[in-house]
Design a protein around this motif. Structure first.
Motif, PDB file in Angstrom:
ATOM      1  N   ARG A  14      -1.372  -2.080   0.586  1.00 25.76           N
ATOM      2  CA  ARG A  14      -2.779  -2.005   0.951  1.00 25.76           C
ATOM      3  C   ARG A  14      -3.106  -2.961   2.088  1.00 25.76           C
ATOM      4  O   ARG A  14      -3.832  -2.610   3.023  1.00 25.76           O
ATOM      5  N   SER A  15      -2.544  -4.174   2.027  1.00 30.85           N
ATOM      6  CA  SER A  15      -2.791  -5.128   3.112  1.00 30.85           C
ATOM      7  C   SER A  15      -2.140  -4.665   4.408  1.00 30.85           C
ATOM      8  O   SER A  15      -2.696  -4.871   5.488  1.00 30.85           O
ATOM      9  N   ARG A  16      -0.983  -3.995   4.300  1.00 31.36           N
ATOM     10  CA  ARG A  16      -0.328  -3.480   5.501  1.00 31.36           C
ATOM     11  C   ARG A  16      -1.163  -2.380   6.136  1.00 31.36           C
ATOM     12  O   ARG A  16      -1.303  -2.313   7.363  1.00 31.36           O
ATOM     13  N   ARG A  17      -1.729  -1.509   5.298  1.00 29.83           N
ATOM     14  CA  ARG A  17      -2.583  -0.452   5.837  1.00 29.83           C
ATOM     15  C   ARG A  17      -3.858  -1.026   6.454  1.00 29.83           C
ATOM     16  O   ARG A  17      -4.339  -0.535   7.483  1.00 29.83           O
ATOM     17  N   GLY A  62       5.912  -5.230  -9.538  1.00 27.61           N
ATOM     18  CA  GLY A  62       5.407  -3.876  -9.317  1.00 27.61           C
ATOM     19  C   GLY A  62       3.929  -3.872  -8.989  1.00 27.61           C
ATOM     20  O   GLY A  62       3.462  -3.070  -8.188  1.00 27.61           O
ATOM     21  N   ASP A  63       3.162  -4.779  -9.608  1.00 25.24           N
ATOM     22  CA  ASP A  63       1.743  -4.860  -9.286  1.00 25.24           C
ATOM     23  C   ASP A  63       1.504  -5.418  -7.887  1.00 25.24           C
ATOM     24  O   ASP A  63       0.497  -5.114  -7.252  1.00 25.24           O
ATOM     25  N   ALA A  64       2.467  -6.230  -7.364  1.00 22.92           N
ATOM     26  CA  ALA A  64       2.282  -6.826  -6.044  1.00 22.92           C
ATOM     27  C   ALA A  64       2.545  -5.827  -4.931  1.00 22.92           C
ATOM     28  O   ALA A  64       2.026  -5.968  -3.841  1.00 22.92           O
ATOM     29  N   ARG A  65       3.374  -4.819  -5.215  1.00 23.49           N
ATOM     30  CA  ARG A  65       3.704  -3.857  -4.166  1.00 23.49           C
ATOM     31  C   ARG A  65       2.495  -3.071  -3.676  1.00 23.49           C
ATOM     32  O   ARG A  65       2.317  -2.921  -2.472  1.00 23.49           O
ATOM     33  N   PRO A  66       1.636  -2.532  -4.536  1.00 18.40           N
ATOM     34  CA  PRO A  66       0.448  -1.840  -4.009  1.00 18.40           C
ATOM     35  C   PRO A  66      -0.448  -2.743  -3.175  1.00 18.40           C
ATOM     36  O   PRO A  66      -1.005  -2.319  -2.168  1.00 18.40           O
ATOM     37  N   ARG A  78      -4.156  -4.009   7.814  1.00 21.31           N
ATOM     38  CA  ARG A  78      -3.776  -4.637   9.075  1.00 21.31           C
ATOM     39  C   ARG A  78      -3.528  -3.588  10.154  1.00 21.31           C
ATOM     40  O   ARG A  78      -3.925  -3.768  11.307  1.00 21.31           O
ATOM     41  N   GLY A  79      -2.902  -2.467   9.774  1.00 22.08           N
ATOM     42  CA  GLY A  79      -2.683  -1.396  10.742  1.00 22.08           C
ATOM     43  C   GLY A  79      -3.983  -0.778  11.220  1.00 22.08           C
ATOM     44  O   GLY A  79      -4.150  -0.478  12.409  1.00 22.08           O
ATOM     45  N   ALA A  80      -4.938  -0.597  10.283  1.00 22.40           N
ATOM     46  CA  ALA A  80      -6.238  -0.042  10.669  1.00 22.40           C
ATOM     47  C   ALA A  80      -6.984  -0.997  11.594  1.00 22.40           C
ATOM     48  O   ALA A  80      -7.631  -0.570  12.565  1.00 22.40           O
ATOM     49  N   ALA A  81      -6.888  -2.310  11.329  1.00 20.34           N
ATOM     50  CA  ALA A  81      -7.554  -3.286  12.186  1.00 20.34           C
ATOM     51  C   ALA A  81      -6.938  -3.308  13.586  1.00 20.34           C
ATOM     52  O   ALA A  81      -7.654  -3.354  14.595  1.00 20.34           O
TER      53      ALA A  81
END
Length: 308
Positions: free
Chosen positions: A34-37, A26-30, A39-42
């Motif tokens: 966050r890393s997906r967001r 559960g702690d890994a999901r955020p 990467r999308g912003a980059a």
């Protein structure tokens, strides 16, 4: 009893570990979100940078068109130079020069008429190559493509001699015929891929109801393949509007097109950069307007059939 107690103790000791593992997941999901967001912003930022790089020459041309010739010729160019409409006044003939209206009308006539002729010829050919396939239809497609392999400059001299002997020199209808033949292979290839996505059951149902080929093309196939037809028409219009070599060699004054009129700003006295930028922007407006008007149809048509 001792064995059962030991088993229960072992199970109870293992449960916190399971919960800890679940908590760890559960702690890994955020972090993953966050890393997906990030990467999308980059990727979005990179897309904006690439888009600005592609748009920079156009924006620079627009800015230069509002400068005077002296400010446009400075090196390095000045961004804070005063703005003026002298380039546009010269292009539209306000200073007593040649006016572009006949050239624009010739380009519009040649582009529109040739595009309509291309669609009228390409749709039946694409129908025969995609729905009612003729024998060796792949060879026919490659034959259409092979006509684009001859460089235009290799056939310009025979065309010039033919136009001179038949009285078609400096005639807008000669350009209509040449633009039609120039864009027809591309249109056949594009329309063939678009019409291949039309359900055959609809065509068979229309044929059972007694519909003939013109009715099937206009009322059954055309509405379904409208995005692809619009994309084909827009590309043919752009190619015809931007064509220079045929128009430069085979026309003079009467059938002069807009690209030929644009080359008149490059004289022996030098390159009038501000006037050229102003003329280029005005001549590009019809193509840009057509692209924006058919933007959704163009994107939908070019992606038609990409996903099965």
């Amino acid at each position: 009893m001792t064995l059962a107690g030991t088993t229960q103790t072992t199970r109870s000791a293992q449960r916190p570990d399971t919960g800890a593992r679940r908590t760890g997941r559960g702690d890994a999901r955020p972090d993953s979100g966050r890393s997906r967001r990030t990467r999308g912003a980059a990727l979005g930022l990179l897309a904006w940078v690439v888009a600005l790089l592609f748009a920079a020459p156009l924006l620079w041309m627009v800015l230069t068109s509002f400068h005077s010739e002296s400010d446009a010729a400075t090196n390095p160019p000045s961004l804070a130079a005063p703005l003026t409409l002298d380039g546009y006044r010269t292009f539209f003939g306000a200073d007593g020069g040649a006016k572009p209206w006949f050239a624009l009308a010739n380009s519009l006539t040649a582009s529109l008429v040739s595009t309509v002729c291309v669609l009228l010829l390409a749709l039946p050919a694409a129908y025969a190559l995609s729905i009612r396939r003729v024998r060796k239809w792949t060879d026919v497609l490659f034959f259409f493509l092979s006509t684009k392999m001859l460089p235009i400059v290799a056939g310009i001299l025979p065309l010039y001699l033919f136009a001179k002997e038949t009285g078609f020199l400096d005639n807008i209808w000669l350009l209509v015929i040449l633009y039609t033949s120039m864009n027809l292979p591309i249109a056949v290839w594009m329309c063939q891929s678009f019409l291949a996505e039309v359900p055959v059951a609809l065509i068979e149902a229309a044929r059972i109801d007694g519909a003939r080929l013109p009715t099937i093309l206009l009322r059954v196939i055309a509405p379904i393949a409208a995005p692809g037809i619009a994309a084909t028409a827009l590309i043919c219009f752009i190619f015809s509007w931007n064509e220079l070599l045929f128009a430069r060699v085979l026309t003079g004054v009467v059938a002069q097109t807009a690209p030929v009129f644009l080359t008149g700003f490059i004289t022996s006295q030098g390159l009038f950069l501000a006037q050229v930028c102003a003329a280029s922007l005005v001549i590009s407006l019809p193509v840009l307007a057509a692209g924006f008007a058919a933007q959704d149809k163009l994107v939908q048509g070019l992606s038609l059939g990409a996903v099965k």
